[in-house]
Design a protein around this motif. Structure first.
Motif, PDB file in Angstrom:
ATOM      1  N   SER A  59      55.453  23.122  73.959  1.00 59.86           N
ATOM      2  CA  SER A  59      55.081  23.669  75.262  1.00 59.86           C
ATOM      3  C   SER A  59      54.856  25.170  75.180  1.00 59.86           C
ATOM      4  CB  SER A  59      56.171  23.363  76.289  1.00 59.86           C
ATOM      5  OG  SER A  59      55.868  23.955  77.525  1.00 59.86           O
ATOM      6  N   PHE A  60      55.805  25.887  74.607  1.00 60.53           N
ATOM      7  CA  PHE A  60      55.707  27.343  74.539  1.00 60.53           C
ATOM      8  C   PHE A  60      54.506  27.780  73.713  1.00 60.53           C
ATOM      9  CE2 PHE A  60      60.621  27.637  75.017  1.00 60.53           C
ATOM     10  CZ  PHE A  60      60.514  27.260  76.346  1.00 60.53           C
ATOM     11  N   MET A  61      54.251  27.100  72.587  1.00 58.45           N
ATOM     12  CA  MET A  61      53.093  27.473  71.768  1.00 58.45           C
ATOM     13  C   MET A  61      51.793  27.269  72.544  1.00 58.45           C
ATOM     14  SD  MET A  61      53.984  26.297  67.867  1.00 58.45           S
ATOM     15  CE  MET A  61      54.860  24.776  68.214  1.00 58.45           C
ATOM     16  N   THR A  62      51.730  26.186  73.310  1.00 53.46           N
ATOM     17  CA  THR A  62      50.522  25.939  74.105  1.00 53.46           C
ATOM     18  C   THR A  62      50.351  27.016  75.162  1.00 53.46           C
ATOM     19  OG1 THR A  62      50.741  23.560  73.701  1.00 53.46           O
ATOM     20  CG2 THR A  62      49.312  24.243  75.517  1.00 53.46           C
ATOM     21  N   PHE A  63      51.428  27.355  75.865  1.00 53.76           N
ATOM     22  CA  PHE A  63      51.339  28.418  76.871  1.00 53.76           C
ATOM     23  C   PHE A  63      50.932  29.749  76.232  1.00 53.76           C
ATOM     24  CE2 PHE A  63      54.309  25.800  79.589  1.00 53.76           C
ATOM     25  CZ  PHE A  63      53.393  25.561  80.597  1.00 53.76           C
ATOM     26  N   ILE A  64      51.504  30.070  75.081  1.00 52.50           N
ATOM     27  CA  ILE A  64      51.150  31.318  74.398  1.00 52.50           C
ATOM     28  C   ILE A  64      49.664  31.313  74.031  1.00 52.50           C
ATOM     29  CG2 ILE A  64      51.473  32.676  72.284  1.00 52.50           C
ATOM     30  CD1 ILE A  64      54.472  31.791  72.420  1.00 52.50           C
ATOM     31  N   GLY A  65      49.171  30.180  73.532  1.00 50.61           N
ATOM     32  CA  GLY A  65      47.760  30.075  73.189  1.00 50.61           C
ATOM     33  C   GLY A  65      46.847  30.260  74.387  1.00 50.61           C
ATOM     34  N   LEU A  66      47.240  29.680  75.520  1.00 52.71           N
ATOM     35  CA  LEU A  66      46.417  29.808  76.725  1.00 52.71           C
ATOM     36  C   LEU A  66      46.467  31.226  77.297  1.00 52.71           C
ATOM     37  CD1 LEU A  66      47.250  26.402  78.430  1.00 52.71           C
ATOM     38  CD2 LEU A  66      45.119  27.057  77.288  1.00 52.71           C
ATOM     39  N   ILE A  67      47.598  31.879  77.168  1.00 51.01           N
ATOM     40  CA  ILE A  67      47.742  33.239  77.701  1.00 51.01           C
ATOM     41  C   ILE A  67      47.037  34.263  76.811  1.00 51.01           C
ATOM     42  CG2 ILE A  67      49.419  35.087  78.146  1.00 51.01           C
ATOM     43  CD1 ILE A  67      51.356  32.772  79.056  1.00 51.01           C
ATOM     44  N   THR A  68      47.201  34.112  75.489  1.00 49.99           N
ATOM     45  CA  THR A  68      46.657  35.117  74.566  1.00 49.99           C
ATOM     46  C   THR A  68      45.239  34.807  74.092  1.00 49.99           C
ATOM     47  OG1 THR A  68      47.514  33.988  72.606  1.00 49.99           O
ATOM     48  CG2 THR A  68      48.975  35.614  73.673  1.00 49.99           C
ATOM     49  N   ASN A  69      44.772  33.597  74.361  1.00 46.82           N
ATOM     50  CA  ASN A  69      43.463  33.146  73.868  1.00 46.82           C
ATOM     51  C   ASN A  69      43.384  33.163  72.341  1.00 46.82           C
ATOM     52  OD1 ASN A  69      42.161  32.476  76.317  1.00 46.82           O
ATOM     53  ND2 ASN A  69      41.805  34.647  76.700  1.00 46.82           N
ATOM     54  N   LYS A  70      44.498  32.894  71.689  1.00 52.81           N
ATOM     55  CA  LYS A  70      44.526  32.811  70.225  1.00 52.81           C
ATOM     56  C   LYS A  70      44.656  31.346  69.835  1.00 52.81           C
ATOM     57  CE  LYS A  70      46.009  37.410  69.331  1.00 52.81           C
ATOM     58  NZ  LYS A  70      46.222  38.240  68.202  1.00 52.81           N
ATOM     59  N   ARG A  71      43.628  30.853  69.170  1.00 51.63           N
ATOM     60  CA  ARG A  71      43.544  29.423  68.869  1.00 51.63           C
ATOM     61  C   ARG A  71      44.655  28.914  67.982  1.00 51.63           C
ATOM     62  NH1 ARG A  71      37.975  28.674  65.949  1.00 51.63           N
ATOM     63  NH2 ARG A  71      38.717  26.560  65.803  1.00 51.63           N
ATOM     64  N   PRO A  77      50.770  23.164  67.946  1.00 54.08           N
ATOM     65  CA  PRO A  77      51.294  21.976  68.625  1.00 54.08           C
ATOM     66  C   PRO A  77      50.388  20.758  68.454  1.00 54.08           C
ATOM     67  CG  PRO A  77      50.536  23.573  70.241  1.00 54.08           C
ATOM     68  CD  PRO A  77      50.492  24.246  68.901  1.00 54.08           C
ATOM     69  N   ALA A  78      49.074  20.975  68.316  1.00 51.06           N
ATOM     70  CA  ALA A  78      48.171  19.843  68.051  1.00 51.06           C
ATOM     71  C   ALA A  78      48.546  19.177  66.734  1.00 51.06           C
ATOM     72  CB  ALA A  78      46.724  20.307  68.030  1.00 51.06           C
ATOM     73  N   MET A  79      48.855  19.981  65.722  1.00 52.25           N
ATOM     74  CA  MET A  79      49.240  19.441  64.424  1.00 52.25           C
ATOM     75  C   MET A  79      50.586  18.719  64.509  1.00 52.25           C
ATOM     76  SD  MET A  79      49.563  21.281  60.681  1.00 52.25           S
ATOM     77  CE  MET A  79      50.492  22.657  61.315  1.00 52.25           C
ATOM     78  N   ILE A  80      51.543  19.318  65.167  1.00 54.22           N
ATOM     79  CA  ILE A  80      52.873  18.709  65.264  1.00 54.22           C
ATOM     80  C   ILE A  80      52.797  17.356  65.979  1.00 54.22           C
ATOM     81  CG2 ILE A  80      55.146  18.934  66.342  1.00 54.22           C
ATOM     82  CD1 ILE A  80      54.862  21.994  65.857  1.00 54.22           C
ATOM     83  N   VAL A  81      52.121  17.321  67.113  1.00 56.83           N
ATOM     84  CA  VAL A  81      52.054  16.093  67.907  1.00 56.83           C
ATOM     85  C   VAL A  81      51.144  15.067  67.228  1.00 56.83           C
ATOM     86  CG1 VAL A  81      51.440  15.143  70.154  1.00 56.83           C
ATOM     87  CG2 VAL A  81      52.628  17.320  70.007  1.00 56.83           C
ATOM     88  N   GLY A  82      50.062  15.530  66.623  1.00 54.41           N
ATOM     89  CA  GLY A  82      49.187  14.618  65.896  1.00 54.41           C
ATOM     90  C   GLY A  82      49.893  13.976  64.708  1.00 54.41           C
ATOM     91  N   LEU A  83      50.657  14.767  63.982  1.00 50.23           N
ATOM     92  CA  LEU A  83      51.418  14.216  62.860  1.00 50.23           C
ATOM     93  C   LEU A  83      52.492  13.241  63.337  1.00 50.23           C
ATOM     94  CD1 LEU A  83      51.779  17.296  60.490  1.00 50.23           C
ATOM     95  CD2 LEU A  83      50.447  15.204  60.098  1.00 50.23           C
ATOM     96  N   THR A  84      53.048  13.500  64.507  1.00 46.58           N
ATOM     97  CA  THR A  84      54.026  12.565  65.061  1.00 46.58           C
ATOM     98  C   THR A  84      53.375  11.188  65.247  1.00 46.58           C
ATOM     99  OG1 THR A  84      55.214  14.352  66.164  1.00 46.58           O
ATOM    100  CG2 THR A  84      55.599  12.126  66.985  1.00 46.58           C
ATOM    101  N   ALA A  85      52.173  11.156  65.794  1.00 52.23           N
ATOM    102  CA  ALA A  85      51.462   9.887  65.977  1.00 52.23           C
ATOM    103  C   ALA A  85      51.182   9.224  64.624  1.00 52.23           C
ATOM    104  CB  ALA A  85      50.165  10.117  66.746  1.00 52.23           C
ATOM    105  N   ILE A  86      50.719  10.003  63.665  1.00 53.71           N
ATOM    106  CA  ILE A  86      50.425   9.452  62.336  1.00 53.71           C
ATOM    107  C   ILE A  86      51.692   8.890  61.695  1.00 53.71           C
ATOM    108  CG2 ILE A  86      49.746  10.099  59.976  1.00 53.71           C
ATOM    109  CD1 ILE A  86      47.730  12.067  61.346  1.00 53.71           C
TER     110      ILE A  86
END
Length: 130
Positions: A59-71, A77-86
Motif C-alpha cells: 500500500s505505502f509503495m503504491t501511494f508513494i509512487g502515485l504521489i511522487t510519479n516515480k514508476r 508492489p506489482a512484482m510482489i503481488v504478481g509473484l504471490t499469484a505465481i
C-alpha cells in the motif's frame, strides 16, 4: 498519468491498506479472509507481523509512487503481488495445495493495474536515480 489510471491504481493501494490494517486490528477475520487459521504463540506473531508488513508495504509503495510519479514505486508492489499469484499456482502444481482463484485473480488484476499505471509514468533517467 491520466486521472482515470491514477484512480484505478488507488484501488489496490486502498485494498492493501485495509487488509494490512485488518491484520493489526482484527487478525482473526483477516486470516479467515485468506483461508488461513490464526496461529498461536510465536507463529501468531510472525503471521500477523509478516502479513501486515506485506500488505501495508504494498500500500505505502503504491501511494508513494502515485504521489511522487516515480514508476519504480509502482513496479515494486506489482512484482510482489504478481509473484504471490505465481507462487500460489506453483504451490498447486508442485505441492498439492488448493488453487484459490478467488485470491489469485485479484492479485493478477492488481499487478496489471500497477504495471499499467507505471507504464504511464515517464522513465526516470539514471541521473535522477542517483
Amino acid at each position: 498519468m491520466s486521472n482515470v489510471i491514477r484512480a484505478l491504481a488507488l484501488l489496490p493501494a486502498l485494498a492493501f491498506l485495509f487488509t494490512g490494517l485488518s491484520w493489526l486490528t482484527q487478525p482473526e477475520s483477516a486470516a479467515a479472509s485468506l483461508g488461513l487459521p490464526l496461529l498461536d504463540g510465536v507463529a501468531r506473531s510472525s503471521q500477523i507481523g509478516d502479513m501486515a508488513a506485506f500488505f501495508l508495504s504494498c500500500s505505502f509503495m503504491t501511494f508513494i509512487g502515485l504521489i511522487t510519479n516515480k514508476r519504480i514505486w509502482l513496479l515494486a508492489p506489482a512484482m510482489i503481488v504478481g509473484l504471490t499469484a505465481i507462487f500460489r499456482i506453483l504451490a498447486w502444481l508442485l505441492h498439492d495445495a488448493a488453487l484459490p482463484m478467488n485470491l489469485i485473480a485479484p492479485e493478477i488484476i492488481f499487478s496489471l493495474i500497477l504495471l499499467l499505471a507505471a507504464s504511464r509514468l515517464p522513465q526516470e533517467s539514471q541521473q535522477q536515480e542517483r
